[in-house]
Design a protein around this motif. Structure first.
Motif, PDB file in Angstrom:
ATOM      1  N   SER A   1       0.819  -1.217   0.000  1.00 19.82           N
ATOM      2  CA  SER A   1       0.000   0.000   0.000  1.00 19.82           C
ATOM      3  C   SER A   1       0.852   1.266   0.000  1.00 19.82           C
ATOM      4  CB  SER A   1      -0.955  -0.001   1.188  1.00 19.82           C
ATOM      5  OG  SER A   1      -0.238  -0.031   2.411  1.00 19.82           O
ATOM      6  N   SER A   2       2.049   1.215   0.572  1.00 19.39           N
ATOM      7  CA  SER A   2       2.898   2.419   0.554  1.00 19.39           C
ATOM      8  C   SER A   2       3.353   2.755  -0.869  1.00 19.39           C
ATOM      9  CB  SER A   2       4.094   2.293   1.503  1.00 19.39           C
ATOM     10  OG  SER A   2       4.946   1.257   1.093  1.00 19.39           O
ATOM     11  N   LEU A   3       3.552   1.737  -1.707  1.00 19.70           N
ATOM     12  CA  LEU A   3       3.897   1.980  -3.108  1.00 19.70           C
ATOM     13  C   LEU A   3       2.710   2.596  -3.838  1.00 19.70           C
ATOM     14  CD1 LEU A   3       5.758   1.762  -5.585  1.00 19.70           C
ATOM     15  CD2 LEU A   3       4.937  -0.599  -5.863  1.00 19.70           C
ATOM     16  N   ALA A   4       1.516   2.077  -3.582  1.00 17.57           N
ATOM     17  CA  ALA A   4       0.302   2.633  -4.204  1.00 17.57           C
ATOM     18  C   ALA A   4       0.094   4.088  -3.780  1.00 17.57           C
ATOM     19  CB  ALA A   4      -0.909   1.788  -3.834  1.00 17.57           C
ATOM     20  N   GLU A   5       0.339   4.398  -2.509  1.00 15.43           N
ATOM     21  CA  GLU A   5       0.218   5.775  -2.021  1.00 15.43           C
ATOM     22  C   GLU A   5       1.250   6.679  -2.687  1.00 15.43           C
ATOM     23  OE1 GLU A   5       0.354   5.855   2.267  1.00 15.43           O
ATOM     24  OE2 GLU A   5      -1.236   4.333   2.388  1.00 15.43           O
ATOM     25  N   LEU A   6       2.481   6.185  -2.832  1.00 11.68           N
ATOM     26  CA  LEU A   6       3.522   6.959  -3.500  1.00 11.68           C
ATOM     27  C   LEU A   6       3.119   7.245  -4.942  1.00 11.68           C
ATOM     28  CD1 LEU A   6       6.364   8.225  -3.740  1.00 11.68           C
ATOM     29  CD2 LEU A   6       7.239   5.899  -4.185  1.00 11.68           C
ATOM     30  N   ALA A   7       2.606   6.246  -5.635  1.00 10.86           N
ATOM     31  CA  ALA A   7       2.174   6.432  -7.030  1.00 10.86           C
ATOM     32  C   ALA A   7       1.072   7.488  -7.118  1.00 10.86           C
ATOM     33  CB  ALA A   7       1.714   5.111  -7.624  1.00 10.86           C
ATOM     34  N   ASP A   8       0.117   7.437  -6.211  1.00 10.97           N
ATOM     35  CA  ASP A   8      -0.965   8.430  -6.191  1.00 10.97           C
ATOM     36  C   ASP A   8      -0.419   9.837  -5.927  1.00 10.97           C
ATOM     37  OD1 ASP A   8      -2.879   6.494  -6.695  1.00 10.97           O
ATOM     38  OD2 ASP A   8      -3.526   6.336  -4.592  1.00 10.97           O
TER      39      ASP A   8
END
Length: 147
Positions: free
Chosen positions: A26-33
């Protein structure tokens, strides 16, 4: 999806080789967002995690609204064409400045998506230029030093 501060050239982080991503969570998804929101606010068509001070091999592109957003994790170029093209390049880290850069017209590259699945693609023209530009920046090479 907060808009994050963008580092300005010649900040030392922009000259640092980014580390490969190993956690696809989820931290990667948050970074992408966050990267997408920050890039759109800049505005720009591409941004790397290094632009916001996160030294991970992540980049987001949105070449146009119809093509959609592309997330590239751990991208690497595997082939360059001999044919080249010149293109005026800029960076969200250096607003208003551009430089004419000569790059291969076509490439093949490998990357992972947000789930860690490996993909291979070919790109040419503007898409190929953008991938090369962002991979250079993930390698600590700022476009102004390429030409």
């Amino acid at each position: 999806m907060p808009i994050r501060p963008i580092l300005r050239y010649p900040h030392p982080a922009l000259k640092t080789i980014c580390a490969p991503v190993t956690a696809f969570d989820s931290s990667l998804a948050e970074l992408a967002d966050d990267l997408l929101a920050t890039m759109r606010a800049a505005p720009g068509v591409g941004i790397t995690a290094a632009h916001i001070g996160v030294l991970s091999r992540v980049t987001v592109l949105e070449l146009d609204k119809t093509d959609g957003v592309r997330l590239y994790v751990n991208p690497e170029i595997t082939w360059f064409s001999q044919e080249t093209m010149n293109h005026a390049e800029g960076s969200v880290s250096m607003p208003g400045a551009t430089d004419e850069v000569k790059r291969p017209r076509a490439i093949r590259f490998r990357y992972q998506d947000a789930e860690g699945i490996v993909h291979e693609e070919a790109a040419e023209g503007f898409h190929a230029i953008c991938i090369q530009h962002e991979v250079d920046q993930l390698d600590g090479i700022f476009y102004a030093t390429v030409s």
